[in-house]
Motif scaffolding. Structure first.
Motif, PDB file in Angstrom:
ATOM      1  N   VAL A 138       0.853  -1.191   0.000  1.00  0.00           N
ATOM      2  CA  VAL A 138       0.000   0.000   0.000  1.00  0.00           C
ATOM      3  C   VAL A 138       0.886   1.238   0.000  1.00  0.00           C
ATOM      4  O   VAL A 138       1.889   1.306   0.701  1.00  0.00           O
ATOM      5  CB  VAL A 138      -0.931  -0.018   1.232  1.00  0.00           C
ATOM      6  CG1 VAL A 138      -1.637   1.318   1.389  1.00  0.00           C
ATOM      7  CG2 VAL A 138      -1.932  -1.154   1.111  1.00  0.00           C
ATOM      8  N   CYS A 139       0.513   2.199  -0.832  1.00  0.00           N
ATOM      9  CA  CYS A 139       1.318   3.417  -0.954  1.00  0.00           C
ATOM     10  C   CYS A 139       1.360   4.160   0.391  1.00  0.00           C
ATOM     11  O   CYS A 139       0.310   4.478   0.953  1.00  0.00           O
ATOM     12  CB  CYS A 139       0.715   4.313  -2.025  1.00  0.00           C
ATOM     13  SG  CYS A 139       1.477   5.922  -2.129  1.00  0.00           S
ATOM     14  N   PRO A 140       2.572   4.400   0.902  1.00  0.00           N
ATOM     15  CA  PRO A 140       2.660   5.066   2.207  1.00  0.00           C
ATOM     16  C   PRO A 140       2.228   6.538   2.151  1.00  0.00           C
ATOM     17  O   PRO A 140       1.815   7.098   3.171  1.00  0.00           O
ATOM     18  CB  PRO A 140       4.140   4.937   2.572  1.00  0.00           C
ATOM     19  CG  PRO A 140       4.847   4.713   1.285  1.00  0.00           C
ATOM     20  CD  PRO A 140       3.885   4.050   0.358  1.00  0.00           C
ATOM     21  N   SER A 141       2.275   7.138   0.992  1.00  0.00           N
ATOM     22  CA  SER A 141       1.931   8.564   0.912  1.00  0.00           C
ATOM     23  C   SER A 141       0.436   8.819   0.994  1.00  0.00           C
ATOM     24  O   SER A 141      -0.011   9.770   1.603  1.00  0.00           O
ATOM     25  CB  SER A 141       2.434   9.165  -0.400  1.00  0.00           C
ATOM     26  OG  SER A 141       3.824   9.126  -0.434  1.00  0.00           O
ATOM     27  N   CYS A 142      -0.351   7.973   0.325  1.00  0.00           N
ATOM     28  CA  CYS A 142      -1.781   8.236   0.257  1.00  0.00           C
ATOM     29  C   CYS A 142      -2.586   7.175   0.979  1.00  0.00           C
ATOM     30  O   CYS A 142      -3.823   7.242   1.001  1.00  0.00           O
ATOM     31  CB  CYS A 142      -2.230   8.316  -1.200  1.00  0.00           C
ATOM     32  SG  CYS A 142      -1.965   6.771  -2.092  1.00  0.00           S
ATOM     33  N   GLY A 143      -1.899   6.185   1.535  1.00  0.00           N
ATOM     34  CA  GLY A 143      -2.613   5.136   2.256  1.00  0.00           C
ATOM     35  C   GLY A 143      -3.476   4.286   1.335  1.00  0.00           C
ATOM     36  O   GLY A 143      -4.455   3.693   1.778  1.00  0.00           O
ATOM     37  N   THR A 164      -3.978  13.834  -7.595  1.00  0.00           N
ATOM     38  CA  THR A 164      -3.496  12.456  -7.743  1.00  0.00           C
ATOM     39  C   THR A 164      -2.198  12.305  -6.955  1.00  0.00           C
ATOM     40  O   THR A 164      -1.329  13.169  -7.028  1.00  0.00           O
ATOM     41  CB  THR A 164      -3.220  12.175  -9.233  1.00  0.00           C
ATOM     42  OG1 THR A 164      -4.414  12.462  -9.953  1.00  0.00           O
ATOM     43  CG2 THR A 164      -2.841  10.736  -9.458  1.00  0.00           C
ATOM     44  N   CYS A 165      -2.092  11.226  -6.241  1.00  0.00           N
ATOM     45  CA  CYS A 165      -0.893  11.006  -5.429  1.00  0.00           C
ATOM     46  C   CYS A 165       0.332  10.907  -6.336  1.00  0.00           C
ATOM     47  O   CYS A 165       0.381  10.059  -7.232  1.00  0.00           O
ATOM     48  CB  CYS A 165      -1.060   9.718  -4.622  1.00  0.00           C
ATOM     49  SG  CYS A 165       0.455   9.197  -3.813  1.00  0.00           S
ATOM     50  N   PRO A 166       1.333  11.755  -6.135  1.00  0.00           N
ATOM     51  CA  PRO A 166       2.494  11.743  -7.023  1.00  0.00           C
ATOM     52  C   PRO A 166       3.400  10.537  -6.766  1.00  0.00           C
ATOM     53  O   PRO A 166       4.144  10.121  -7.647  1.00  0.00           O
ATOM     54  CB  PRO A 166       3.212  13.061  -6.693  1.00  0.00           C
ATOM     55  CG  PRO A 166       2.764  13.403  -5.306  1.00  0.00           C
ATOM     56  CD  PRO A 166       1.407  12.796  -5.099  1.00  0.00           C
ATOM     57  N   HIS A 167       3.282   9.983  -5.583  1.00  0.00           N
ATOM     58  CA  HIS A 167       4.164   8.872  -5.223  1.00  0.00           C
ATOM     59  C   HIS A 167       3.786   7.595  -5.991  1.00  0.00           C
ATOM     60  O   HIS A 167       4.646   6.915  -6.528  1.00  0.00           O
ATOM     61  CB  HIS A 167       4.078   8.658  -3.709  1.00  0.00           C
ATOM     62  CG  HIS A 167       5.151   7.736  -3.206  1.00  0.00           C
ATOM     63  ND1 HIS A 167       6.493   8.015  -3.337  1.00  0.00           N
ATOM     64  CD2 HIS A 167       5.064   6.537  -2.570  1.00  0.00           C
ATOM     65  CE1 HIS A 167       7.191   7.033  -2.801  1.00  0.00           C
ATOM     66  NE2 HIS A 167       6.355   6.120  -2.338  1.00  0.00           N
ATOM     67  N   CYS A 168       2.496   7.303  -6.042  1.00  0.00           N
ATOM     68  CA  CYS A 168       2.044   6.066  -6.707  1.00  0.00           C
ATOM     69  C   CYS A 168       1.313   6.374  -8.012  1.00  0.00           C
ATOM     70  O   CYS A 168       0.787   5.486  -8.662  1.00  0.00           O
ATOM     71  CB  CYS A 168       1.128   5.274  -5.785  1.00  0.00           C
ATOM     72  SG  CYS A 168      -0.408   6.148  -5.392  1.00  0.00           S
ATOM     73  N   ARG A 169       1.248   7.615  -8.402  1.00  0.00           N
ATOM     74  CA  ARG A 169       0.549   8.098  -9.597  1.00  0.00           C
ATOM     75  C   ARG A 169      -0.905   7.619  -9.624  1.00  0.00           C
ATOM     76  O   ARG A 169      -1.428   7.169 -10.641  1.00  0.00           O
ATOM     77  CB  ARG A 169       1.279   7.669 -10.867  1.00  0.00           C
ATOM     78  CG  ARG A 169       2.356   8.687 -11.246  1.00  0.00           C
ATOM     79  CD  ARG A 169       3.249   8.141 -12.296  1.00  0.00           C
ATOM     80  NE  ARG A 169       3.808   6.876 -11.810  1.00  0.00           N
ATOM     81  CZ  ARG A 169       4.547   6.033 -12.488  1.00  0.00           C
ATOM     82  NH1 ARG A 169       4.806   6.278 -13.721  1.00  0.00           N
ATOM     83  NH2 ARG A 169       5.015   4.940 -11.954  1.00  0.00           N
TER      84      ARG A 169
HETATM   85 ZN    ZN Z   1      -0.084   7.043  -3.335  1.00  0.00          ZN
END
Ligand code: ZN
Ligand code: ZN
Length: 346
Positions: A138-143, A164-169
């Protein structure tokens, strides 16, 4: 035949506006994104779109009212219709890309149509990670939500901006370990050999659609479009459903008439050329061309070309001179050209 009016819940004399209203309400209610994995809902959604595709098109609606077949719709057709009505596609996992490939046949194969092989490469899910690209966390930035919220100070107070979460796009997960087989892309290229049916008389500008044989994607496969190539024939040219043959005639043949054989696709066709045939005359052999989409066949058109001999034997030259004298055509006197040629370059 399905009752499209009942599917949309409108009367048979419903106006276009009523049909559209009913469609908008039902399409949103049954959209597959609202019911992931529910096959029944998906089928219902398809029916609703199909019904709207037919009833919103006055021509198709009239044909349907008369009890005529109105053709098939692919998922792609139906989704693009949905997009058209709603202005944008609701967030949805993307389909795989459509692909193009080529199939080659002989001109003769177009008489009856032909089953031909198409070879091409397409992207399929990686067998080692099943399309995931590796092990996911699971993306840590957006949960895992795919969006992030930032608080901003605006003119009228604080507001929340979603992006949109830039970490996981926007995917909600990231790869912990990248799959070695596909390098994290989730898809690998695979060679496909496919049989396609080239219909009789197929137009070279048309494409054969093979649904579901494009690249695989999370939202389903794309389609394959097969382009037709007809290998050049040594003697015949194709002009849509017609064939063209250039018939070379000698001077005497053109003047006196002759009997020739035209190389038709199914074998030689005898043809009589009447005396006094000029260049560029067309003899139309009806039914000897390619099949037409609505039955029957095109023509084989024989176009004449007259060949004037470049070299003549002394005897042939004498005979032609005698002929010119007989019909009163003035020609260069014997040997004059050879004398002139020394002075000119032709
Ligand atoms: Zn994310
Ligand atoms: Zn992989």
């Amino acid at each position: 035949m399905k009752d499209y009016y009942a599917i949309l819940g409108v009367r048979r004399d419903a106006t276009q506006e009523e049909i559209k209203r009913a469609y908008r309400r039902l399409a949103l209610e049954y959209h597959p994104d609202k019911h992931p994995g529910n096959k029944e809902m998906e089928e219902r959604f398809k029916e609703i779109n199909e019904a709207y595709a037919v009833l919103s098109d006055p021509e198709k609606r009239a044909a349907y009212d008369r009890g005529q077949e109105v053709g098939e719709f692919s998922w792609a057709d139906l989704f693009s219709l949905f997009e058209e009505v709603f202005g944008a596609r609701p967030a949805r996992t993307p389909r795989g890309e459509d692909l193009e490939a080529e199939v080659e046949v002989e001109l003769k194969d177009l008489l009856t149509g032909k089953e031909a092989e198409v070879e091409y490469g397409r992207l399929v899910f990686c067998p080692d990670c099943q399309g995931a690209g590796g092990s996911r966390v699971v993306c840590p930035s957006c949960g895992g939500r795919g969006v992030v919220e930032t608080y901003r100070q605006g003119l009228f107070g604080a507001f929340v901006q979603r992006s949109t979460c830039p970490h996981c796009r926007g995917q909600g997960y990231v790869l912990k370990e990248v799959c070695r087989t596909c390098g994290g892309r989730g898809r690998v290229s695979r060679k496909e050999v496919l049989k396609v049916r080239v219909p009789p008389g197929m137009d070279e500008r048309a494409l054969l659609r093979v649904p579901g044989m494009g690249n695989l994607g999370p939202g389903g496969p794309g389609d394959l479009y097969v382009r037709l190539r007809v290998r050049p024939h040594p003697e015949l040219e194709r002009e849509g459903p017609h064939l063209l043959y250039r018939l070379k005639l000698g001077l005497a043949q053109a003047a006196l008439g002759t009997r020739v054989e035209v190389p038709g696709l199914e074998g030689p066709i005898p043809l009589e050329i009447p005396p006094g045939t000029g260049p560029g005359e067309v003899f139309e052999l009806e039914g000897a061309g390619l099949p037409l989409p609505k039955g029957g066949r095109g023509s084989l058109r024989v176009v004449t070309e007259i060949q004037v001999p470049k070299k003549l034997s002394p005897k042939a030259r004498d005979l032609l001179r005698a002929y010119a004298e007989e019909v009163g055509e003035s020609v260069l006197p014997e040997g004059l050209w050879d004398r002139l040629r020394r002075g000119f370059k032709r």
